[in-house]
Design an enzyme around this catalytic site. Structure first.
Site, PDB file in Angstrom:
ATOM      1  N   PRO A 260       0.833  -1.213   0.000  1.00 40.15           N
ATOM      2  CA  PRO A 260       0.000   0.000   0.000  1.00 40.15           C
ATOM      3  C   PRO A 260       0.865   1.258   0.000  1.00 40.15           C
ATOM      4  O   PRO A 260       1.841   1.362   0.752  1.00 40.15           O
ATOM      5  CB  PRO A 260      -0.800  -0.120   1.311  1.00 40.15           C
ATOM      6  CG  PRO A 260      -0.818  -1.590   1.606  1.00 40.15           C
ATOM      7  CD  PRO A 260       0.490  -2.133   1.114  1.00 40.15           C
ATOM      8  N   GLY A 261       0.503   2.205  -0.859  1.00 38.75           N
ATOM      9  CA  GLY A 261       1.215   3.478  -0.906  1.00 38.75           C
ATOM     10  C   GLY A 261       2.408   3.510  -1.824  1.00 38.75           C
ATOM     11  O   GLY A 261       3.137   4.511  -1.848  1.00 38.75           O
ATOM     12  N   THR A 262       2.651   2.448  -2.608  1.00 39.35           N
ATOM     13  CA  THR A 262       3.816   2.430  -3.486  1.00 39.35           C
ATOM     14  C   THR A 262       3.545   3.058  -4.850  1.00 39.35           C
ATOM     15  O   THR A 262       4.441   3.095  -5.694  1.00 39.35           O
ATOM     16  CB  THR A 262       4.312   0.990  -3.679  1.00 39.35           C
ATOM     17  OG1 THR A 262       3.211   0.152  -4.064  1.00 39.35           O
ATOM     18  CG2 THR A 262       4.914   0.449  -2.391  1.00 39.35           C
TER      19      THR A 262
ATOM     20  N   LYS B  89       0.656   2.493  -7.133  1.00 36.75           N
ATOM     21  CA  LYS B  89       0.049   1.685  -8.189  1.00 36.75           C
ATOM     22  C   LYS B  89      -0.963   2.501  -8.994  1.00 36.75           C
ATOM     23  O   LYS B  89      -0.948   2.487 -10.223  1.00 36.75           O
ATOM     24  CB  LYS B  89      -0.622   0.450  -7.568  1.00 36.75           C
ATOM     25  CG  LYS B  89       0.344  -0.462  -6.817  1.00 36.75           C
ATOM     26  CD  LYS B  89      -0.344  -1.695  -6.282  1.00 36.75           C
ATOM     27  CE  LYS B  89      -1.297  -1.365  -5.139  1.00 36.75           C
ATOM     28  NZ  LYS B  89      -0.614  -0.832  -3.953  1.00 36.75           N
TER      29      LYS B  89
ATOM     30  N   GLU C 212      16.993   4.303  27.010  1.00 35.89           N
ATOM     31  CA  GLU C 212      17.338   4.676  25.637  1.00 35.89           C
ATOM     32  C   GLU C 212      18.847   4.766  25.452  1.00 35.89           C
ATOM     33  O   GLU C 212      19.373   4.420  24.384  1.00 35.89           O
ATOM     34  CB  GLU C 212      16.676   6.011  25.276  1.00 35.89           C
ATOM     35  CG  GLU C 212      15.162   5.992  25.303  1.00 35.89           C
ATOM     36  CD  GLU C 212      14.566   4.946  24.376  1.00 35.89           C
ATOM     37  OE1 GLU C 212      15.218   4.571  23.376  1.00 35.89           O
ATOM     38  OE2 GLU C 212      13.445   4.482  24.656  1.00 35.89           O
TER      39      GLU C 212
END
Length: 646
Positions: free
Chosen positions: A197-199, A201, A418
């Site tokens: 998704p989001g590439t 197409k 962290e």
């Protein structure tokens, strides 16, 4: 909206007309003058009871002293005729009135008629609209973009050079069909765009239409299927009929998996409406009529669930993969989205590309947009590097939650947690070096460590072992400094456990079990998800799997423990600076790693640990059988429920 307003307006007009007619009818139905013979009027006149006489056409209206009104039909009698009959017209008020149009009668009898006519017309048009809607129910809802409509081209698509090269041939087919047909080449009937998704197409399909200069029909797969049987197939037929009349053209079906799933796996059996729609698509793409210049393009991120008949040659002849972009692709995409925007001189797209591993084109577009919004909020005239890097954190984790109140103790635990992640990542050769450390809360995380990740498609055993050690760094730092455990490492432990189990059961990295997999995952196609795992090994093997997972995690734990114990002074220095500044990144973080400890020039100690030898074989991370959502490994973040976390 306009139709609803007109419908409601007609209803109110009819209601108002009916009310007016009722009021006029009620007013007219009030008592009217009594009708009397002419001799009665003569008698009243001789008795001096009449004060007013009015002649209106053929009617005489009489008013007496007590206010009583009478009317008398006189026909064509004149003033002289009335005097001769004995009426005393000289001592009373006498006049003529011109007969006017009877608007009252028109309103009483006309308005209801008009209202009834309007109501009949309204009901007829409504019934006609319903009939037209029923007749057009099987019509295609595809949106047509004419050939001369300005649209995108290949220049607007970046990061997918191989896919563009594949699709340029399709454009050549549409522009120069005769050249290929002269050599006996068959025009491809279908192109399937596969990608996360989001590439891009859909954007790529629009670019093909823009380059070819042909009509472009766009429709979603879900728009074919309705609750009424046969509607989907009818819409498919209508769509291809329209396309044939506009040939050469392109039909683009977005999310084709909504209608193209494998037949026989649905809950509706062989008579399922979705299967009938799919059958019609199969016939239209490769039936008896194969001489049309209509190319079908479709997009999906689930190619594994599509019906095999849809994927065979002659239907979707070509499959174009649009993968998540690599560092060069991300840099090119960022150039496209930053073009035309006021960028500051300190913006380095190469560094941004390194920090956005796993981002799709849509993610990068959202990143630039968030940076522009953030710059406008800060009243800046340009978009600087700080806004872009902050937007990366916002896209991944969410906005900053500076108003979130935490105690000083929790802040210290978060800082050491962290710092432990960052220090272990800095010391290990196969781990990604840290780019940014922050203890500012974002989303559900109290703090996070963001590495400068490189693109990888193959992972080695040593790489995984170092990654597991980095995951353990936060928990070990808390134990070394505070001599107790917290819930802050919950997500780190889960990630480490899942990765270690994959190493043993999927990637064959166990010395005891050897190169084989364990567990056959069963997937129901019509559900589109894995819901069970078939256990293809015995209980003894299951115990060995658990032992191997524990051994791998224990080795990673010992490795991280050795690093942080030998470099405890640097850990304290790093955490204290983080408590003071809350965020360390870039050159400032690198300088801190190289800064002397305790006023000496002693460099950062190297860990006295032994790395396991790298195996001669490597293992690919992604399952080539299907596309899965990527796990962004650029963030080490805590669970939402953790009270003190990283």
């Amino acid at each position: 909206m306009k139709t609803n307003w007109m419908r409601n307006g007609l209803v109110w007009i009819v209601i108002v007309l009916v009310i007016i007619s009722g009021i006029i009818f009620f007013t007219r139905s009030l008592p009217s003058p009594s009708e009397v013979p002419l001799d009665r009027v003569v008698t009243l006149s001789n008795d001096n009871q009449v004060i007013k006489l009015v002649i209106n056409t053929d009617t005489l209206y009489t008013t007496t002293k007590d206010g009583t009104e009478y009317k008398t039909y006189i026909g064509s009698l004149t003033y002289v005729d009335l005097q001769n009959l004995g009426l005393n017209l000289t001592s009373i008020d006498f006049s003529y009135e011109q007969a006017g149009f009877d608007w009252t009668g028109v309103l009483i009898y006309g308005l209801p008629t008009i209202a009834l006519i309007i109501l009949i017309i309204f009901m007829f048009r409504r019934a006609q609209g319903v009939n037209n809607q029923a007749m057009s129910f099987g019509r295609s809802r595809a949106r047509l973009f004419p050939a001369n409509t300005p649209t995108v081209t290949f220049d607007d698509v970046a990061g997918v050079d191989e896919a563009k090269q594949e699709l340029r041939e399709v454009v050549e087919f549409l522009k120069s069909r005769e050249k290929f047909q002269a050599l006996g080449a068959r025009i491809p009937r279908g192109v399937l765009l596969i990608g996360y998704p989001g590439t891009g197409k859909t954007l790529m399909a629009r670019a093909v239409a823009g380059e070819a200069g042909v009509p472009f029909f766009s429709i979603s797969g879900s728009e074919f299927v309705e609750m009424f049987v046969g509607v989907g197939a009818s819409r498919v037929r209508d769509l291809f009929d329209q396309a044939k009349h506009n040939a050469p053209c392109i039909i683009f079906i977005d999310e084709i998996d909504a209608v193209g799933r494998q037949r026989g796996a649905g809950l509706g059996g062989s008579h399922d409406e979705r299967e009938q729609t799919l059958n019609q698509i199969l016939v239209e793409m490769d039936g008896f009529d194969t001489n049309t210049s209509v190319i079908v393009m479709a997009a999906t991120n689930r190619p594994d669930i599509l019906d095999p008949a849809l994927l065979r040659p002659g239907r979707f002849d070509r499959r174009v993969i649009l993968d998540r972009p690599d560092i060069n692709g991300r840099s090119a995409i960022l150039k496209v989205h930053t073009k035309g925007k006021p960028m500051a001189e300190d913006v380095n797209l190469e560094i941004l590309a390194k920090q956005t591993v796993g981002f799709s084109g849509a993610d990068l577009a959202n990143l630039v947009n968030e940076a522009a919004i953030l710059s406008a909020r800060r009243n800046k005239k340009t978009i600087s590097m700080s806004e872009l890097e902050e937007s990366i954190d916002k896209v991944i984790l969410g906005p900053e939650r500076k108003s979130r109140r935490i105690s000083q103790k929790e802040k210290e635990i978060t800082a050491y947690h962290e710092a432990g992640h960052a220090l272990v990542a800095k010391m290990l050769p196969n781990a990604d070096p840290p780019r940014k450390i922050s203890i500012i809360s974002r989303g559900a995380a109290l703090g996070y460590t963001k590495p400068l990740t490189e693109d990888k498609s193959i992972y080695t055993l040593s790489r995984y072992m170092d990654e597991l050690a980095v995951n353990m760094g936060g928990r070990i730092a808390e134990e070394i400094i505070f001599s107790e455990m917290s819930t802050g490492a919950a997500s780190d432990i889960k990630h480490a456990t899942d990765l270690a189990r994959l190493m043993v059961t999927t990637y064959g990295m166990s010395k005891k079990l050897g190169p084989r997999t364990f567990g056959d995952k069963q997937e129901l196609v019509f559900l589109g998800r894995e819901i069970s795992e078939q256990k293809d090994y015995g209980d003894k093997t299951a115990d060995i799997i658990d032992d191997e997972v524990n051994r791998i995690i224990k080795e990673a734990y010992d490795k991280a423990n050795t690093i942080l114990t030998e470099n405890k002074v640097k850990l304290i220095q790093l955490a204290e600076r983080l408590i003071q500044k809350e965020t360390l990144e870039g050159d400032e973080l690198d300088a801190l790693f190289n800064e002397p400890v305790d006023g000496t020039n002693k460099p950062l100690d190297a860990p006295t640990i032994t790395h396991p030898p790298s195996p001669t074989a490597t293992v690919t991370v992604e399952d080539k059988g299907k596309i899965k959502q990527p796990k962004k490994d650029v963030i080490i973040s805590p669970p939402a429920e953790a009270p003190c976390t990283a």
